[in-house]
Enzyme design. Structure first.
Site, mmCIF file in Angstrom:
data_model
loop_
_atom_site.group_PDB
_atom_site.id
_atom_site.type_symbol
_atom_site.label_atom_id
_atom_site.label_comp_id
_atom_site.label_asym_id
_atom_site.label_seq_id
_atom_site.Cartn_x
_atom_site.Cartn_y
_atom_site.Cartn_z
ATOM 1 N N ARG A 148 2.105 -0.557 10.895
ATOM 2 C CA ARG A 148 3.072 -0.469 12.000
ATOM 3 C C ARG A 148 3.495 -1.808 12.606
ATOM 4 O O ARG A 148 4.685 -1.969 12.912
ATOM 5 C CB ARG A 148 2.525 0.492 13.072
ATOM 6 C CG ARG A 148 2.625 1.938 12.619
ATOM 7 C CD ARG A 148 1.748 2.868 13.416
ATOM 8 N NE ARG A 148 0.348 2.691 13.079
ATOM 9 C CZ ARG A 148 -0.631 3.458 13.554
ATOM 10 N NH1 ARG A 148 -0.362 4.427 14.395
ATOM 11 N NH2 ARG A 148 -1.878 3.241 13.187
ATOM 12 N N LYS A 162 0.830 -1.195 0.000
ATOM 13 C CA LYS A 162 0.000 0.000 0.000
ATOM 14 C C LYS A 162 0.869 1.252 0.000
ATOM 15 O O LYS A 162 1.736 1.431 0.856
ATOM 16 C CB LYS A 162 -0.878 0.014 1.257
ATOM 17 C CG LYS A 162 -1.945 1.086 1.192
ATOM 18 C CD LYS A 162 -2.493 1.427 2.560
ATOM 19 C CE LYS A 162 -1.825 2.690 3.044
ATOM 20 N NZ LYS A 162 -2.666 3.562 3.870
ATOM 21 N N THR A 219 -11.256 3.015 10.397
ATOM 22 C CA THR A 219 -11.098 2.125 11.567
ATOM 23 C C THR A 219 -10.595 2.883 12.796
ATOM 24 O O THR A 219 -10.571 2.339 13.895
ATOM 25 C CB THR A 219 -10.131 0.968 11.222
ATOM 26 O OG1 THR A 219 -9.027 1.493 10.489
ATOM 27 C CG2 THR A 219 -10.822 -0.086 10.411
HETATM 28 O O1 C5P Z 1 -0.129 1.005 10.972
HETATM 29 P P1 C5P Z 1 -1.512 0.442 10.685
HETATM 30 O O2 C5P Z 1 -1.500 -1.067 10.596
HETATM 31 O O3 C5P Z 1 -2.562 0.988 11.606
HETATM 32 O O4 C5P Z 1 -1.816 0.955 9.214
HETATM 33 C C1 C5P Z 1 -3.081 0.831 8.612
HETATM 34 C C2 C5P Z 1 -3.043 1.434 7.257
HETATM 35 O O5 C5P Z 1 -4.321 1.316 6.670
HETATM 36 C C3 C5P Z 1 -2.683 2.924 7.258
HETATM 37 O O6 C5P Z 1 -1.828 3.133 6.159
HETATM 38 C C4 C5P Z 1 -4.003 3.631 7.049
HETATM 39 O O7 C5P Z 1 -3.878 4.788 6.242
HETATM 40 C C5 C5P Z 1 -4.807 2.577 6.283
HETATM 41 N N1 C5P Z 1 -6.261 2.688 6.423
HETATM 42 C C6 C5P Z 1 -6.905 2.660 7.636
HETATM 43 N N2 C5P Z 1 -8.270 2.789 7.708
HETATM 44 C C7 C5P Z 1 -8.995 2.935 6.586
HETATM 45 C C8 C5P Z 1 -8.348 2.934 5.335
HETATM 46 C C9 C5P Z 1 -6.963 2.805 5.297
HETATM 47 O O8 C5P Z 1 -6.245 2.491 8.676
HETATM 48 N N3 C5P Z 1 -10.308 2.993 6.639
#
Ligand code: C5P
Length: 230
Positions: free
Chosen positions: A205, A31, A117
């Protein structure tokens, strides 16, 4: 089987490419989000493609239908295999996005963001519904708007898959047991999300910040496999 998507939430293309090189044999999807795309641009997508990576361009478009249609077409031209727009942009915006890709032989998949989320109940401006109810409300409508799938919490994947047959589910906010949630609120474990029927799990992360991203990714892949067997 669900796919793991590594969120390349790093500030420059050198970091992103070394992560992709380290994981390319076990993770297919990467991503590229707002920060990295703003800094590194389309040339990074070309380099990721030469490593064999599939690209999820997560720019979460939300604008008037004409502008979003043009942006979606541009994203397809620079190599996105999957991209996001906000379901809250509504029917005309989503349809414009799909129509902008109509003449392409190989088009990217279009996913609508439902309720982020990171939202918990009461935090969505002007919306009294619980985030999971609002996510389902938008998912049900997206089917007729030309979207291939929706972005929702892994906690909601089961409900969305049951109530919206044929709609794909991409779930961020994935946390292995014991991992820090950070700013995410509606988190699910890899096994829980896959058990609910999620098609793509986006993890940032917990892998990017691990001492060994490869070991962390392997553990998550194992948990996903076990979730699929349940
Ligand atoms: O670090 P983490 O696992 O929380 O990253 C989640 C990724 O998913 C981030 O890049 C965030 O921008 C993306 N995302 C999200 N919620 C959404 C859409 C995308 O957390 N609804």
């Amino acid at each position: 089987m669900a796919q793991l998507v590594l969120a390349l939430d790093v500030p420059e293309s050198g970091n992103a490419l070394s992560l992709a090189r380290e994981l390319a044999d076990i993770v297919l999807w990467y991503k590229v989000g707002m920060e990295l795309f703003t800094l590194a641009g389309p040339s990074l997508l070309r380099e990721l493609k030469t490593l064999g990576c599939k690209i999820f361009l997560d720019l979460k478009f939300y604008d008037i239908p004409h502008t979003v249609g043009r942006a979606v077409r541009a994203a397809a031209f620079v190599g996105a295999d999957l991209l996001t727009l906000h379901c809250q942009g509504g029917e005309r915006m989503c349809r414009a996005a799909r129509e902008a890709l109509a003449d392409m032989a190989a088009r990217p998949l279009l996913f609508g963001v439902t309720a982020l989320t990171s939202f918990t109940h009461g935090e969505m401006p002007g919306i009294d519904a619980a985030p999971s109810d609002f996510a389902l409300f938008l998912a049900k409508r997206s089917i007729g708007w030309g979207l291939d799938g929706v972005v929702c919490s892994g906690l909601e994947a089961g409900m969305v898959k049951r109530e919206c047959p044929g709609l794909l589910c991409l779930c961020p906010g994935i946390r292995p047991a014991g991992a820090a949630a950070g700013d995410q609120k509606r988190v699910a474990t890899p096994g829980g999300a896959v058990g609910g029927g999620a098609d793509f799990l986006v993890v940032g992360r917990p892998i990017v910040r691990a001492d060994s991203p490869r070991t962390a990714a392997r553990r998550i892949l194992q948990e996903m496999e076990q979730g699929g067997l349940r």
